[in-house]
Each structure stands twice: as C-alpha cells, then as structure tokens.
Design a protein around this motif. Structure first.
Motif, PDB file in Angstrom:
ATOM      1  N   ALA A 102     -15.879  -8.886  11.828  1.00  0.00           N
ATOM      2  CA  ALA A 102     -15.425  -9.113  11.166  1.00  0.00           C
ATOM      3  C   ALA A 102     -16.720  -9.095  10.044  1.00  0.00           C
ATOM      4  O   ALA A 102     -16.173  -9.792   8.955  1.00  0.00           O
ATOM      5  CB  ALA A 102     -14.606  -9.941  11.000  1.00  0.00           C
ATOM      6  N   ARG A 103     -17.830 -10.018  10.268  1.00  0.00           N
ATOM      7  CA  ARG A 103     -19.394  -9.715   9.268  1.00  0.00           C
ATOM      8  C   ARG A 103     -19.455  -8.091   8.249  1.00  0.00           C
ATOM      9  O   ARG A 103     -19.619  -8.725   7.148  1.00  0.00           O
ATOM     10  CB  ARG A 103     -20.246  -9.706   9.665  1.00  0.00           C
ATOM     11  CG  ARG A 103     -20.286 -11.010  10.662  1.00  0.00           C
ATOM     12  CD  ARG A 103     -21.968 -11.678  10.952  1.00  0.00           C
ATOM     13  NE  ARG A 103     -21.945 -10.862  11.934  1.00  0.00           N
ATOM     14  CZ  ARG A 103     -22.504 -10.748  13.544  1.00  0.00           C
ATOM     15  NH1 ARG A 103     -22.274 -12.186  13.866  1.00  0.00           N
ATOM     16  NH2 ARG A 103     -22.695  -9.389  13.626  1.00  0.00           N
TER      17      ARG A 103
ATOM     18  N   ASN B 204     -13.336  -2.131   4.522  1.00  0.00           N
ATOM     19  CA  ASN B 204     -13.460  -0.970   3.975  1.00  0.00           C
ATOM     20  C   ASN B 204     -14.354   0.079   4.059  1.00  0.00           C
ATOM     21  O   ASN B 204     -13.925   1.445   4.691  1.00  0.00           O
ATOM     22  CB  ASN B 204     -12.902  -0.784   2.101  1.00  0.00           C
ATOM     23  CG  ASN B 204     -11.888  -1.690   1.473  1.00  0.00           C
ATOM     24  OD1 ASN B 204     -10.550  -1.574   2.639  1.00  0.00           O
ATOM     25  ND2 ASN B 204     -12.071  -2.394   1.112  1.00  0.00           N
ATOM     26  N   GLU B 205     -15.726  -0.436   4.345  1.00  0.00           N
ATOM     27  CA  GLU B 205     -16.563   0.725   4.635  1.00  0.00           C
ATOM     28  C   GLU B 205     -16.643   1.167   6.013  1.00  0.00           C
ATOM     29  O   GLU B 205     -16.712   2.066   6.284  1.00  0.00           O
ATOM     30  CB  GLU B 205     -18.161  -0.100   4.069  1.00  0.00           C
ATOM     31  CG  GLU B 205     -19.185   1.059   4.366  1.00  0.00           C
ATOM     32  CD  GLU B 205     -19.356   1.876   3.561  1.00  0.00           C
ATOM     33  OE1 GLU B 205     -19.592   2.615   3.742  1.00  0.00           O
ATOM     34  OE2 GLU B 205     -19.149   1.937   2.385  1.00  0.00           O
ATOM     35  N   ILE B 206     -16.125   0.406   6.819  1.00  0.00           N
ATOM     36  CA  ILE B 206     -15.884   0.895   8.616  1.00  0.00           C
ATOM     37  C   ILE B 206     -15.513   1.537   8.712  1.00  0.00           C
ATOM     38  O   ILE B 206     -15.098   2.661   9.625  1.00  0.00           O
ATOM     39  CB  ILE B 206     -16.366  -0.420   9.190  1.00  0.00           C
ATOM     40  CG1 ILE B 206     -15.704  -1.396   8.908  1.00  0.00           C
ATOM     41  CG2 ILE B 206     -17.840  -0.909   9.408  1.00  0.00           C
ATOM     42  CD1 ILE B 206     -15.551  -2.848  10.714  1.00  0.00           C
TER      43      ILE B 206
ATOM     44  N   ALA C 193     -15.264   5.210  10.205  1.00  0.00           N
ATOM     45  CA  ALA C 193     -14.319   5.703  11.036  1.00  0.00           C
ATOM     46  C   ALA C 193     -13.616   6.739  10.924  1.00  0.00           C
ATOM     47  O   ALA C 193     -13.531   7.796  12.459  1.00  0.00           O
ATOM     48  CB  ALA C 193     -13.499   4.587  12.017  1.00  0.00           C
ATOM     49  N   ARG C 194     -13.112   7.109  10.364  1.00  0.00           N
ATOM     50  CA  ARG C 194     -11.917   7.983   9.572  1.00  0.00           C
ATOM     51  C   ARG C 194     -13.089   9.437   9.892  1.00  0.00           C
ATOM     52  O   ARG C 194     -12.639  10.403  10.410  1.00  0.00           O
ATOM     53  CB  ARG C 194     -11.540   7.762   8.421  1.00  0.00           C
ATOM     54  CG  ARG C 194     -10.595   7.524   8.608  1.00  0.00           C
ATOM     55  CD  ARG C 194      -9.355   7.547   7.389  1.00  0.00           C
ATOM     56  NE  ARG C 194      -8.494   5.969   7.335  1.00  0.00           N
ATOM     57  CZ  ARG C 194      -8.441   5.236   5.704  1.00  0.00           C
ATOM     58  NH1 ARG C 194      -9.594   4.484   5.781  1.00  0.00           N
ATOM     59  NH2 ARG C 194      -7.595   3.867   7.225  1.00  0.00           N
TER      60      ARG C 194
ATOM     61  N   SER D 270      -5.976  -3.334  10.033  1.00  0.00           N
ATOM     62  CA  SER D 270      -6.623  -2.706   8.852  1.00  0.00           C
ATOM     63  C   SER D 270      -7.008  -0.959   9.835  1.00  0.00           C
ATOM     64  O   SER D 270      -6.936  -0.437   9.181  1.00  0.00           O
ATOM     65  CB  SER D 270      -8.366  -2.931   7.987  1.00  0.00           C
ATOM     66  OG  SER D 270      -9.729  -3.537   9.140  1.00  0.00           O
ATOM     67  N   PHE D 271      -7.347  -1.705  11.441  1.00  0.00           N
ATOM     68  CA  PHE D 271      -7.782  -0.415  12.091  1.00  0.00           C
ATOM     69  C   PHE D 271      -7.292   0.299  12.625  1.00  0.00           C
ATOM     70  O   PHE D 271      -6.374   1.457  13.068  1.00  0.00           O
ATOM     71  CB  PHE D 271      -9.114  -0.720  12.953  1.00  0.00           C
ATOM     72  CG  PHE D 271     -10.712  -0.869  13.074  1.00  0.00           C
ATOM     73  CD1 PHE D 271     -10.670   0.405  13.501  1.00  0.00           C
ATOM     74  CD2 PHE D 271     -11.176  -1.339  11.917  1.00  0.00           C
ATOM     75  CE1 PHE D 271     -12.309   0.560  12.799  1.00  0.00           C
ATOM     76  CE2 PHE D 271     -12.677  -1.115  10.883  1.00  0.00           C
ATOM     77  CZ  PHE D 271     -13.162   0.241  12.250  1.00  0.00           C
TER      78      PHE D 271
END
Length: 294
Positions: free
Chosen positions: A74-75, A79-81, A85-86, A116-117
């Motif tokens: 969570a650090r 949105n970026e990760i 992933a996508r 979010s995931f």
C-alpha cells in the motif's frame, strides 16, 4: 486465471529483482524451475530492488510459468500499479496472482488497495502477519499469503478459515550455505513485522533485544561486503538458532523437506522465500524437493 489459481502445485519459489544478481541469475533460476515441476514463481518487493513488475515482465517473456506477487504494498500509488497490472495481463495473459500487503500503513489504506485490485479479473491474495490484516483479507481476498513458515504459527491461522486458499511464505535456505547471513537478516525482518503477534506467541523479549537494529543498514553493508565485524549484526547473530526455528524453512535438505511437509498439513502451497533463490546450490535441489513432497 479464474479458479485455476489453485492449480499452482505445492511449492513455489520467491525471486527478487536484486540488481546485484542481475537478469542472468534470474534466468538460471527460472530455467531450473521450468525443469523441476514448479508451476509458479513469486516476486518480492523491496525499495532496494528492481521494480517487481519489471521482474514479472522478464519472467513472463522467458517462460510459461504462473507469476505471483508477494507482495505489492500500500506504499505504492494504487492507480499506478493497477496500470502496470493491466499491462501485464494484456501482454502476457491470464497467469498472475496479485499478492497485496499493507506495507506498514493503515488497515484502511490496505483495504483501498485490495478493493482497487478486485476490479481486475485476476485472483487477489492478501499478505498477513497478524489478526487485523487476517480479518480483512479473509473477507475480501481470494487467498491468504501468510508471512509465516513455522507450523505452529500457520496452524493458528488455518484453524480460522475453511475454503480460502492459504499459502505459507517465508525465508528459506538449505544449509550450509554462503547465504546464511542473508537468512539471518530475512528472519529478523519477518519477526519484527508485528509486535502483537510476538506477544501472543511469547517472543516479545527477543524482539525487544533486536527491535532497534537498523536492518536497512545491514542490508546495505551486506551488499558491499561482509558483516562479521558489524556490532549490530553480532547482536542479531546471537539469536540465529531462535530466528531459524521460528521464522524460516532451513537446515539440511532433510530438515527443509520435513518443514515443508509439516506446513502442507495446514496449507495448499509453500513459497520458498529469499534467500533461497540466491543460492543456486539450493535452487538446483528444487526438483528433489517437489518429488519428495509430492
């Protein structure tokens, strides 16, 4: 991956993107894995290492192995990760398990990361050391990545869940090894994750002795040479036997196999964590390990 995420075999290997080892080392490890009935590798995250998504791309490009993350924390900006992933899924298909962890931040931020995931059509596992995160992960995730490899610890959690997939994930090494120093540090890092857990299991006194040791400093010094003359490491090394017994899968080949078998009484899958992948002598015995444990 749908429910195929459960078909990952009994044993997996953690690989970290340590720049000191390089891509050639990772290539050797994954080649052994593909030839040894290993179905999945798990990629760790560390500020000192190459980005775990980059490591995932390297492995996905070179192999057909399934790839887990153990863990994305969570650090990082959700949105970026999620974008990363996508992109992985779009380029390399439905073969990823996204393991998520709090990274020491609040349970609320951890929950936001998990939710979010969940927008991805891929399994989401939650990293767990103690009860607060365990309750959240049990409710929201497809599986649990336990940061424990002592059967007594794992049994404690296994008795609290039914059909959710449970994975034991921790420092591993076949001894003797040139990487024993790394195992000591890895065990100490895991131990210090949750003081409340340590109080429950009666380990808090040892924790108080080592809680102020700067692990980042030891890691940096290890990367540039030995630690035998470092006073903080000497202090830590006094507890080597305790750390190995409570927080690792280690010892002779037979001891390692026995510990994995004991863990499989309570879990579906065991991940052989850092520093196992560093030691090619250990890695080259992974085929024997999978053959013995089934």
């Amino acid at each position: 991956m749908s429910k195929d995420y459960l078909k990952i075999g009994k044993v997996g290997i953690n690989i970290n993107g340590d720049p000191l080892l390089g891509i050639s080392h990772i290539s050797k490890v994954i080649e052994v894995c593909e030839n040894s009935n290993i179905e999945i590798v798990w990629i760790g995250e560390n500020p000192l290492f190459v980005d775990s998504f980059k490591v995932a791309e390297i492995i996905a490009e070179k192999t057909n192995l399934k790839i887990g993350f153990g863990v994305i924390t969570a650090r990082n900006d959700p949105n970026e990760i999620l974008k990363k992933a996508r992109k992985l899924i779009a380029e390399y298909g439905d073969r990823f398990i996204f393991g998520l962890g709090s990274g020491g931040l609040s349970i609320d931020k951890f929950e936001l990361l998990i939710k979010s995931f969940k927008s991805l059509d891929s399994p989401v596992f939650g990293g767990v050391t103690w009860e607060k995160s365990f309750r959240l992960v049990s409710k929201l995730c497809d599986g649990i990545l336990l940061n424990h490899v002592n059967p007594k610890h794992v049994k404690y959690f296994a008795e609290k869940v039914d059909d959710i997939s449970l994975v034991a994930y921790g420092p591993t090494l076949i001894l003797p090894s040139d990487f024993e120093v790394d195992l000591i540090i890895a065990c100490a890092i895991v131990m210090r994750t949750s003081p409340n857990f340590l109080k429950k299991f009666g380990y808090f006194k040892v924790y108080e002795e080592i809680k102020d040791i700067d692990m980042s400093y030891l890691i940096e010094k290890r990367r540039s040479g030995g630690l035998d003359e470092i006073s903080e490491f000497k202090k830590l090394k006094k507890y080597k036997d305790f750390l190995f017994e409570k927080f690792s899968i280690s010892g002779s080949f037979e001891n390692v196999v026995d510990r994995i078998r004991s863990l499989l009484d309570y879990t579906k899958h065991v991940v052989l964590g850092d520093p196992f992948f560093r030691d090619l002598k250990s890695v080259e015995r992974i085929g024997e390990i999978t053959e013995v444990v089934g």
